[in-house]
Design a protein around this motif. Structure first.
Motif, PDB file in Angstrom:
ATOM      1  N   UNK A   3      -2.124   9.655   7.089  1.00 26.23           N
ATOM      2  CA  UNK A   3      -0.759  10.029   6.726  1.00 26.23           C
ATOM      3  C   UNK A   3       0.153  10.009   7.952  1.00 26.23           C
ATOM      4  N   UNK A   4      -0.380  10.450   9.079  1.00 28.48           N
ATOM      5  CA  UNK A   4       0.413  10.385  10.315  1.00 28.48           C
ATOM      6  C   UNK A   4       0.652   8.941  10.721  1.00 28.48           C
ATOM      7  N   UNK A   5      -0.348   8.095  10.544  1.00 23.87           N
ATOM      8  CA  UNK A   5      -0.188   6.675  10.854  1.00 23.87           C
ATOM      9  C   UNK A   5       0.864   6.045   9.948  1.00 23.87           C
ATOM     10  N   UNK A   6       0.868   6.431   8.670  1.00 28.10           N
ATOM     11  CA  UNK A   6       1.882   5.915   7.747  1.00 28.10           C
ATOM     12  C   UNK A   6       3.278   6.343   8.198  1.00 28.10           C
ATOM     13  N   UNK A   7       3.406   7.591   8.636  1.00 28.67           N
ATOM     14  CA  UNK A   7       4.709   8.068   9.116  1.00 28.67           C
ATOM     15  C   UNK A   7       5.141   7.343  10.383  1.00 28.67           C
ATOM     16  N   UNK A   8       4.165   6.865  11.161  1.00 28.96           N
ATOM     17  CA  UNK A   8       4.488   6.177  12.415  1.00 28.96           C
ATOM     18  C   UNK A   8       4.943   4.735  12.195  1.00 28.96           C
ATOM     19  N   UNK A   9       4.826   4.244  10.956  1.00 24.84           N
ATOM     20  CA  UNK A   9       5.282   2.892  10.660  1.00 24.84           C
ATOM     21  C   UNK A   9       4.208   1.921  10.222  1.00 24.84           C
ATOM     22  N   UNK A  10       2.967   2.397  10.078  1.00 25.12           N
ATOM     23  CA  UNK A  10       1.894   1.539   9.581  1.00 25.12           C
ATOM     24  C   UNK A  10       2.103   1.307   8.085  1.00 25.12           C
ATOM     25  N   UNK A  11       1.944   0.059   7.645  1.00 27.40           N
ATOM     26  CA  UNK A  11       2.121  -0.287   6.231  1.00 27.40           C
ATOM     27  C   UNK A  11       0.801  -0.584   5.538  1.00 27.40           C
ATOM     28  N   UNK A  70     -17.069   3.775   5.161  1.00 27.41           N
ATOM     29  CA  UNK A  70     -16.094   3.086   4.316  1.00 27.41           C
ATOM     30  C   UNK A  70     -15.400   4.019   3.330  1.00 27.41           C
ATOM     31  N   UNK A  71     -16.175   4.829   2.623  1.00 28.63           N
ATOM     32  CA  UNK A  71     -15.576   5.695   1.597  1.00 28.63           C
ATOM     33  C   UNK A  71     -14.523   6.619   2.193  1.00 28.63           C
ATOM     34  N   UNK A  72     -14.818   7.206   3.350  1.00 32.09           N
ATOM     35  CA  UNK A  72     -13.850   8.088   3.994  1.00 32.09           C
ATOM     36  C   UNK A  72     -12.615   7.349   4.460  1.00 32.09           C
ATOM     37  N   UNK A  73     -12.833   6.170   5.067  1.00 29.52           N
ATOM     38  CA  UNK A  73     -11.700   5.375   5.539  1.00 29.52           C
ATOM     39  C   UNK A  73     -10.803   4.951   4.382  1.00 29.52           C
ATOM     40  N   UNK A  74     -11.389   4.333   3.352  1.00 23.60           N
ATOM     41  CA  UNK A  74     -10.566   3.754   2.295  1.00 23.60           C
ATOM     42  C   UNK A  74      -9.902   4.842   1.458  1.00 23.60           C
ATOM     43  N   UNK A  75     -10.597   5.967   1.292  1.00 26.80           N
ATOM     44  CA  UNK A  75      -9.984   7.074   0.561  1.00 26.80           C
ATOM     45  C   UNK A  75      -8.736   7.583   1.268  1.00 26.80           C
ATOM     46  N   UNK A  76      -8.809   7.691   2.593  1.00 24.54           N
ATOM     47  CA  UNK A  76      -7.653   8.141   3.368  1.00 24.54           C
ATOM     48  C   UNK A  76      -6.529   7.125   3.358  1.00 24.54           C
ATOM     49  N   UNK A  77      -6.882   5.844   3.412  1.00 25.70           N
ATOM     50  CA  UNK A  77      -5.883   4.769   3.384  1.00 25.70           C
ATOM     51  C   UNK A  77      -5.101   4.818   2.073  1.00 25.70           C
ATOM     52  N   UNK A  78      -5.813   4.942   0.974  1.00 24.61           N
ATOM     53  CA  UNK A  78      -5.162   4.976  -0.339  1.00 24.61           C
ATOM     54  C   UNK A  78      -4.323   6.237  -0.496  1.00 24.61           C
ATOM     55  N   UNK A  79      -4.864   7.367  -0.089  1.00 23.82           N
ATOM     56  CA  UNK A  79      -4.137   8.638  -0.222  1.00 23.82           C
ATOM     57  C   UNK A  79      -2.846   8.643   0.589  1.00 23.82           C
ATOM     58  N   UNK A  80      -2.825   7.895   1.689  1.00 23.61           N
ATOM     59  CA  UNK A  80      -1.634   7.843   2.537  1.00 23.61           C
ATOM     60  C   UNK A  80      -0.583   6.873   2.008  1.00 23.61           C
ATOM     61  N   UNK A  81      -0.894   6.164   0.925  1.00 25.02           N
ATOM     62  CA  UNK A  81       0.060   5.233   0.345  1.00 25.02           C
ATOM     63  C   UNK A  81       0.175   3.910   1.068  1.00 25.02           C
ATOM     64  N   UNK A  82      -0.820   3.572   1.898  1.00 23.23           N
ATOM     65  CA  UNK A  82      -0.816   2.295   2.605  1.00 23.23           C
ATOM     66  C   UNK A  82      -1.321   1.185   1.690  1.00 23.23           C
TER      67      UNK A  82
END
Length: 300
Positions: A19-27, A44-56
């Motif tokens: 989420x912080x990465x998304x706020x920093x400008x990551x798409x 993988x599960x932890x990474x992809x779950x966080x990616x999706x939850x952050x709206x990336x």
């Protein structure tokens, strides 16, 4: 040129604050899901779950072993990602020679290309309407390892070590063997950082595989008139046109399915309310759709 910023991770990277990465400008962000016929990435599960939850814009990749069975490798990948994949999810075959050459051992260029084509076909079938492409090196591109059915190219090249996003955006777009990658991995320090050559809004539209994204732009058609060793490479144009044709066929099937659904709903409404004439309702609905298409807007 408009760009989007992203990164990719595997088990070698720990938990990220997505989420912080998304706020920093990551798409967008891609995570390793699997390798070979049986191996899964432990994070993988932890990474992809966080990616999706952050709206990336989410994506996953599979490290390929072309001297193994493509169908088994595709099945390994599909099983790893199927609970996470959805509209807008991007799939990638990591097609690169290991430093020891073990995954390419005993395979010709034609065999490597056939393996990649089979993997892409299987994954595309498992996730219809979702983007499937290849991550690969300049050497692999020159050796014609990239198959015609690859939907896009993700290319790694590190011109100056720990390059920042701002520096990468000022850099000329890579063009290995005359190709124009959609994604460029420009550094691995401190993380694998990437650019996509689309604006954030256009990247989301592309990932969602929306109809307006399937039509070629004149520049794209020209760019696919590739040159390799001074000769025109016919596989480039063929790949582009074949991909466009596949998109059009997918759209036609979706349109038929949507039309049938609208017809069924209209008949159901008419059956529930005798005051509604099914034929009149269908005519009004289709006229509204035609008007909206002409105006370039979605009907309300």
């Amino acid at each position: 040129m408009a760009t989007s910023r992203g990164l990719d991770v595997s088990s070698f990277q720990g938990t990220q604050d997505w989420k912080a990465l998304a706020r920093s400008g990551i798409t967008f962000a891609f995570a390793k899901a699997s390798e070979g016929e049986h191996t899964r990435d432990s994070r993988f599960a932890g990474h992809i779950g966080g990616i999706i939850a952050a709206g990336l814009v989410p994506g996953a990749y599979h490290f390929g072993w072309p001297n193994q069975n493509a169908a088994k490798e595709a099945a390994n990948y599909v099983a790893a990602v199927k609970s996470h994949a959805r509209r807008g999810f991007v799939h990638v075959l990591d097609l690169e020679r290991r430093s020891d050459g073990a995954n390419y051992s005993g395979r010709t260029a034609a065999q490597i290309r056939a393996y990649a084509s089979a993997w892409i076909t299987a994954v595309s079938k498992a996730f219809p309407g979702q983007r499937v492409g290849v991550y690969t090196s300049a050497d692999d591109i020159a050796a014609k390892h990239v198959p015609a059915n690859s939907g896009f190219l993700w290319y790694p090249a590190y011109p100056s070590g720990a390059m920042s996003y701002a520096e990468a955006e000022k850099h000329a777009r890579p063009a290995p063997s005359g190709q124009h990658p959609l994604f460029w991995q420009f550094t691995s320090t401190p993380l694998d950082r990437d650019l996509a050559y689309l604006s954030p809004a256009d990247l989301r539209t592309w990932a969602a595989n929306d109809p307006e994204d399937t039509l070629p732009e004149p520049f794209d058609v020209w760019a696919y008139k590739g040159q390799l060793n001074g000769k025109t490479d016919p596989h480039d144009a063929y790949s582009y046109l074949r991909g466009t044709n596949a998109d059009v066929k997918t759209l036609a099937r979706r349109l038929d399915a949507l039309t049938a659904t609208v017809n069924t709903l209209a008949k159901a409404l008419a059956a529930a309310n005798p005051a509604i004439d099914a034929d009149t309702l269908l005519t009004q609905v289709h006229q509204a759709i035609d008007t909206a298409v002409t105006a370039g807007e979605a009907p309300e």
